[in-house]
Design an enzyme around this catalytic site. Structure first.
Site, short mmCIF file in Angstrom:
data_model
loop_
_atom_site.label_atom_id
_atom_site.label_comp_id
_atom_site.label_asym_id
_atom_site.label_seq_id
_atom_site.Cartn_x
_atom_site.Cartn_y
_atom_site.Cartn_z
N ASP A 28 -15.01 -14.62 9.71
CA ASP A 28 -16.26 -13.95 9.33
C ASP A 28 -16.13 -12.43 9.42
O ASP A 28 -17.00 -11.70 8.95
CB ASP A 28 -17.39 -14.39 10.27
CG ASP A 28 -17.57 -15.90 10.22
OD1 ASP A 28 -17.55 -16.46 9.10
OD2 ASP A 28 -17.69 -16.53 11.29
N ASP A 254 -0.43 -2.88 10.64
CA ASP A 254 0.95 -2.64 10.20
C ASP A 254 1.95 -2.64 11.34
O ASP A 254 3.14 -2.47 11.11
CB ASP A 254 1.06 -1.32 9.42
CG ASP A 254 0.89 -0.10 10.32
OD1 ASP A 254 0.06 -0.17 11.26
OD2 ASP A 254 1.57 0.90 10.09
#
Lengths: 308, 308
Positions: A28, A254
């Site tokens: 969500d 990342d």
């Protein structure tokens, strides 16, 4: 060495038309790291704006969780605006904010001061939380002379030293922070984060907060409390704010050792993007023990693969 | 934890009229640390000159072994002279000299460059050893701007980064050293020493080389080779030069974790003086695992107790 968690044992799956749907339906909220995910330096990564618009349109909650302490939440919201993305301050969780929240959680006495090695953002967050920060940018041009009878004066009412990324690091600040931690009884040592390097510009990596934090560890022989990723300190605020279980959140980042570990520590799903510091070969290297659930080239792959 | 060496198990004895005689007769050379033993900042510690004269008169060899890399051997000899003590360059073993000797021992290619985070002394020792040092003091005022398209340029022919005490540390130097170590294949990372703090002035302690070295460890995620104390790298040169067995040497220092450990690692007798960073309560604290053979207030106690 056996790693006990399920996520770390499984190998990361590339994001595909099938897996992106499974991921999308199972969460969500998307938690995004910023540097290397949303932007590199001052350049937006391709397709980010459309992807964010798409996720908002589909009703997903968005949160931006950054270890970069150089800016305050307000300053981050401005940076988003300048890049053409509307993000509210409430959606931003920076390690500068986390440092201030940590002091509040520890009932840090407001009459004590906080010495800052780092950017304006930390001072602003401290002030918003009712604390008095000193140091930071205004000490950036101070120099010291190592001469006889030169007594370095410092404020004995400093009860905490907060260290983050500081491109204006100098010996004055190092001595100030060191003296406070070594000499002021009970002085806290707080690291916004310990990232070794970061994409401070789009062309290169530069020493991150981990560099300045390590310097203070070296001179004080103390270890700091870390409030940024991968510490889950910020997750308490997120959970309270979003009213969503962490298992229904996906952390997108990342970096394996901060973003993905943060997501895993908190029980979130995790997506590594290869647009920042981690390459596919880093990820697939046998020495790497941190495996995200999924990985893909960049954030816009979510949109491309789910595409309307 | 059990410590295996004899010296570490025995408790340090205070220097007395009896024990100083035993020590004096059992050694042919005294190895002195400088900061906190010979001087504090630019002030000589009381009675040092007379004690040195006495030891020379009695035929003892003297060596000065300092972790402070800020000066070259020539510059240290000048400092001794300015304080009224005659010491030849050959009697001085500084960590700046050790860094140059390490490169020579490793057959470092003279056509490669050495990037220096530290003082003029390192550059001078590199030059005397036939190497090309860059950086150091001339990078002390350099600043960087973290802007898009700002490419930080560095020399890809740098094959070693030497890090020592640097009161002019800045982000430019940190980025330079970090890029060389991370990007130049096979680039060496050499620490002159890792002292946390030191008496850079007579009134206070200041961050030592351990601070700058830790900063580069933090940004590179690499560990350096250490050439100063407590590493025994310098001892090879000493043994060659003095033709005295290390068991006939006494290391005199003010630090347990560098000086005394260096002496013990090399098989020397050890004398801790309390005129520098270590107090009697530090020494006698149950958490301290490094026990010198002897301890005393200051170097001149040798003369006082043996007194003519």
């Amino acid at each position: 060495m056996e790693t006990p968690t399920k996520s770390a044992q499984a190998t990361a799956q590339p994001l595909t038309v099938d897996s992106v749907r499974a991921l999308f339906d199972s969460v969500d909220a998307f938690l995004f790291d910023c540097d290397g995910v949303i932007w590199k330096g001052d350049k937006l990564i391709d397709g980010v704006t459309q992807t964010i618009d798409f996720l908002r349109f589909k009703g997903k909650k968005l949160v931006f969780v950054t270890n970069n302490s150089f800016r305050s939440r307000r300053q981050y919201a401005e940076k988003f605006r300048s890049l053409g993305i509307t993000v509210s301050e409430d959606e931003i969780f920076s390690s500068s904010f986390a440092a201030a929240m940590y002091l509040r959680a520890k009932n840090f006495p407001p009459e004590k001061k906080v010495y800052v090695i780092g950017g304006e953002g930390i001072l602003e967050e401290l002030q918003l939380a009712g604390f008095t920060g000193i140091g930071g940018p205004e000490d950036g041009d101070k120099r010291v002379e190592l001469k006889s009878n030169n007594l370095f004066e410092y404020d004995t009412s400093v009860g905490a030293v907060v260290v983050g990324l500081d491109p204006h690091i100098n010996y004055y600040k190092l001595q100030y922070g060191t003296l406070c931690i070594r000499q002021n009884p009970g002085c806290l040592f707080i690291a916004t984060n310990r990232d070794a390097v970061g994409h401070m510009t789009d062309l290169q990596e530069w020493p991150g907060a981990g560099c300045m934090v390590a310097a203070i560890c070296g001179s004080t022989e103390r270890e700091p409390v870390e409030v940024g990723k991968p510490s889950t300190f910020m997750m308490d605020f997120l959970l309270q704010k979003l009213s969503i279980s962490s298992s229904r959140m996906c952390m997108v980042g990342d970096r394996l050792d901060t973003d993905i570990l943060f997501g895993q520590n908190a029980g979130c799903k995790t997506l590594l993007v290869l647009s920042g510091v981690t390459s596919e070969s880093n990820l697939l290297d046998t020495s790497n023990t941190i495996q995200p659930d999924y990985y893909s080239n960049q954030v816009s792959d979510i949109l491309k693969l789910l595409g309307p």
